[in-house]
Design an enzyme around this catalytic site. Structure first.
Site, PDB file in Angstrom:
ATOM      1  N   ASP A   4      43.376  55.540  30.076  1.00  0.00           N
ATOM      2  CA  ASP A   4      42.611  54.253  29.885  1.00  0.00           C
ATOM      3  C   ASP A   4      41.269  54.223  30.230  1.00  0.00           C
ATOM      4  OD1 ASP A   4      42.673  51.632  28.888  1.00  0.00           O
ATOM      5  OD2 ASP A   4      42.775  50.716  30.773  1.00  0.00           O
ATOM      6  N   ASP A  55      48.712  48.650  28.387  1.00  0.00           N
ATOM      7  CA  ASP A  55      49.048  49.936  28.585  1.00  0.00           C
ATOM      8  C   ASP A  55      50.561  49.990  28.963  1.00  0.00           C
ATOM      9  OD1 ASP A  55      46.210  50.704  28.464  1.00  0.00           O
ATOM     10  OD2 ASP A  55      45.918  50.257  30.434  1.00  0.00           O
ATOM     11  N   ASP A  69      46.113  50.704  33.567  1.00  0.00           N
ATOM     12  CA  ASP A  69      46.153  49.556  34.301  1.00  0.00           C
ATOM     13  C   ASP A  69      46.500  48.388  33.764  1.00  0.00           C
ATOM     14  OD1 ASP A  69      43.642  49.149  33.272  1.00  0.00           O
ATOM     15  OD2 ASP A  69      43.320  47.721  34.596  1.00  0.00           O
TER      16      ASP A  69
END
Length: 589
Positions: free
Chosen positions: A292, A474, A470
């Site tokens: 991410d 996600d 995080d």
């Protein structure tokens, strides 16, 4: 003394064995239970008939070492926590619904219907999906896009359930009921993803499926052979029990959990928390890493890039205005200022979704969106400071890369792993960050379901995927990947869904964890190999009658000690001798 000890301490094995047999299958606890029960029964018989040998101590010792392995395994499994409940807690309990006569009625979220007008004040979570009909406010959309920067919501802006209204009042019209909202979809994705991961078969479990039938058959054939050869039922039973004890899977039961506990300790020394021991088995086999962007590759905190280019008086006024706001850009500006209280404002007010304005004498100062702060539309973009509508300074903010992110990406790629970058941020921004860190495959404007679909497609093609993320957005992808990691600053749901949590800012935790996991896997295979060699030597000795149940218990204990000693050989990876400061991304948005 032995009877209550075995009855209490052995119930976990007896219960598991009975459940397995009831369903017509076997597991590692079946030979354990048989060995303990038969050794105790033979000892009772020896005592009642006043014979020379009794093996109560062998039965208790057997359970002692088995319980050590079971306790270690239980400790590792308990660290794995479901994230579904944490995600569901983000749902609003209810909201104020505006009736046609102008009155407000508080309604539980499950009773809000499509078309209802919902009133939101600052601090409220959006209860269901809807569209803004009146008002303007900053909205925290981190669970949707993963971006830490609030987004302006005004008339016509769609809102997702679970997002947080930050600054001003809003009126929205519901476009979906709670069961069909974005947050409900997130919960369903999490449940499906976690259910898929729960079907992962652990190494020791797979070994037990083959091991138990072989042990049973060996003991049975030993008993039959001794009966046919000697005709001595007592001797035959004693030898068969010895075979069961000497092959009792203590070393096999300790082979995996003791290495996982030691590995977890080694990772903890590097500020990496292991939540699920099976994650060590899975991360050692990955071939693809999906990262991410915001909060993972970057620290998720904006910094002011051009502080040195701004005149000190303008900077002081901007810092004084920013000090009255909790907007991430305001916080970054105050941190960059030398003396944030050097200027005293006569009055100050924050305008939802626009910025902060204040008066010094007859002059109006505004800090915020350029189209709001300046008299001339289109004169500038981004965040500016103005005096009576004239621009005094323009501020450039950028997120900061995590320490060692470029080194970590290069290291993973050098090991033959494919690294990908995925984010809910704009595609252009994601592509720029990907180029900065050396990643070729980058995907922007990806919603939570899209991230999960990407990982599912990779797994369907035979790839083993590590997801590092995080945000709330996600969480489904973290649960749906083969293995996952999250930084300590991640949302609670993200941390709960991850197998590993790293406490420091450096992304090198990914490489360190994989290195320890590979070493741990090697030691696990060594321990399993030792268990096979031990049985290959000890079983013939027991079958030939050269060992008693007491000797068998001693040999079993020695094998367990050797397995534990081998696990303690695991070492943490050596930290890098040089630490580079986290660079900021070079280009402005």
């Amino acid at each position: 003394i032995a009877l209550p000890t075995l009855a209490y301490s052995g119930q976990v094995f007896f219960s598991s064995a009975w459940q397995a047999l009831r369903h017509g299958r076997t597991n590692m606890d079946v030979p354990i239970s048989l060995g303990v029960i038969l050794a105790f029964a033979l000892s009772v018989f020896e005592t009642l008939t006043e014979r020379h040998h009794a093996y109560f101590d062998a039965s208790v010792t057997l359970l002692f070492f088995l319980l050590i392995g079971r306790t270690l395994d239980h400790m590792m499994r308990e660290r794995a926590r479901t994230a579904v409940r944490g995600l569901a807690r983000l749902a609003a309990r209810g909201a104020n619904v505006l009736r046609p006569d102008g009155t407000r009625e508080y309604m539980p979220v499950g009773e809000i219907a499509v078309g209802d007008r919902v009133v939101l004040v600052a601090g409220d979570r959006v209860p269901v999906d809807g569209v803004v009909e009146q008002g303007s406010s900053d909205v925290d959309v981190a669970m949707v896009s993963g971006e830490a920067m609030p987004q302006l919501a005004s008339v016509g802006t769609p809102l997702r359930a679970g997002t947080l209204n930050l600054t001003g009042p809003l009126e929205m019209r519901a476009t979906a009921v709670a069961a069909n909202s974005f947050l409900a979809e997130m919960v369903r994705l999490m449940e499906a993803a976690e259910g898929g991961r729960a079907r992962y078969r652990r190494i020791a479990d797979r070994a037990a499926q083959l091991y138990s039938p072989v042990v049973h058959l060996t003991a049975l054939l030993t008993f039959i052979g001794w009966v046919l050869l000697s005709g001595d039922w007592h001797r035959s039973i004693s030898v068969a029990i010895t075979v069961l004890i000497i092959t009792c899977p203590c070393a096999l039961g300790l082979a995996v959990p003791i290495v996982q506990v030691v590995a977890a300790r080694r990772l903890f020394e590097r500020s990496i928390l292991t939540k699920d021991g099976t994650g060590l088995e899975r991360i050692a086999t990955i071939d693809t890493v999906v990262l991410d962007k915001t909060g993972t590759v970057t620290v998720g905190r904006p910094i002011l890039l051009n502080a040195l280019d701004i005149a000190r008086p303008a900077m002081a006024i901007a810092a004084a205005l920013a000090a009255s706001s909790r907007h991430p850009l305001s916080v970054a500006l105050v941190e960059a200022a030398d003396q944030p209280d050097a200027v005293v404002l006569d009055s100050v007010a924050e305008r939802a979704g626009l910025g902060v304005e204040g008066w010094i004498g007859q002059d109006l100062y505004r800090l915020g969106r350029a189209d709001w702060a300046l008299n001339e539309p289109g004169a500038a973009r981004g965040t500016v400071l103005s005096q009576n509508g004239e621009m005094l300074a323009a501020f450039r903010f950028e997120d900061q890369l995590r320490a060692d992110v470029k080194t970590t990406v290069a290291s993973l790629q050098a090991d033959g792993l494919k690294v990908m970058l995925v984010s809910g941020d704009e595609a252009a921004v994601v592509a720029r960050v990907a180029a900065e860190i050396g990643v070729d495959d980058a995907f922007g404007d990806v919603l939570p379901a899209g991230k999960l679909e990407l990982i599912a497609s990779l797994r369907a093609k035979g790839h083993s995927v590590l997801m590092v993320g995080d945000g709330l957005n996600d969480a489904p992808a973290l649960a749906g990947a083969d293995v996952s990691m999250a930084p300590s600053g991640a949302a609670d749901v993200g941390r709960n869904a991850a197998d590993f949590v790293f406490l420091k800012d450096s992304l090198s935790a990914v490489s360190h964890t994989r290195s320890v996991a590979i070493d741990a896997g090697r030691l696990i295979r060594q321990n399993l190999g030792f268990s096979v060699i031990y049985n290959g030597i000890a079983v013939p000795i027991a079958i030939l009658g050269y060992a008693t149940p007491l000797v068998a218990a001693a040999a079993m204990s020695l094998s367990s000690v050797i397995v534990v000693g081998n696990a303690l050989r695991l070492r943490a990876p050596h930290p890098s001798r040089t630490t580079q400061a986290a660079p900021a991304l070079g280009a402005a948005p």
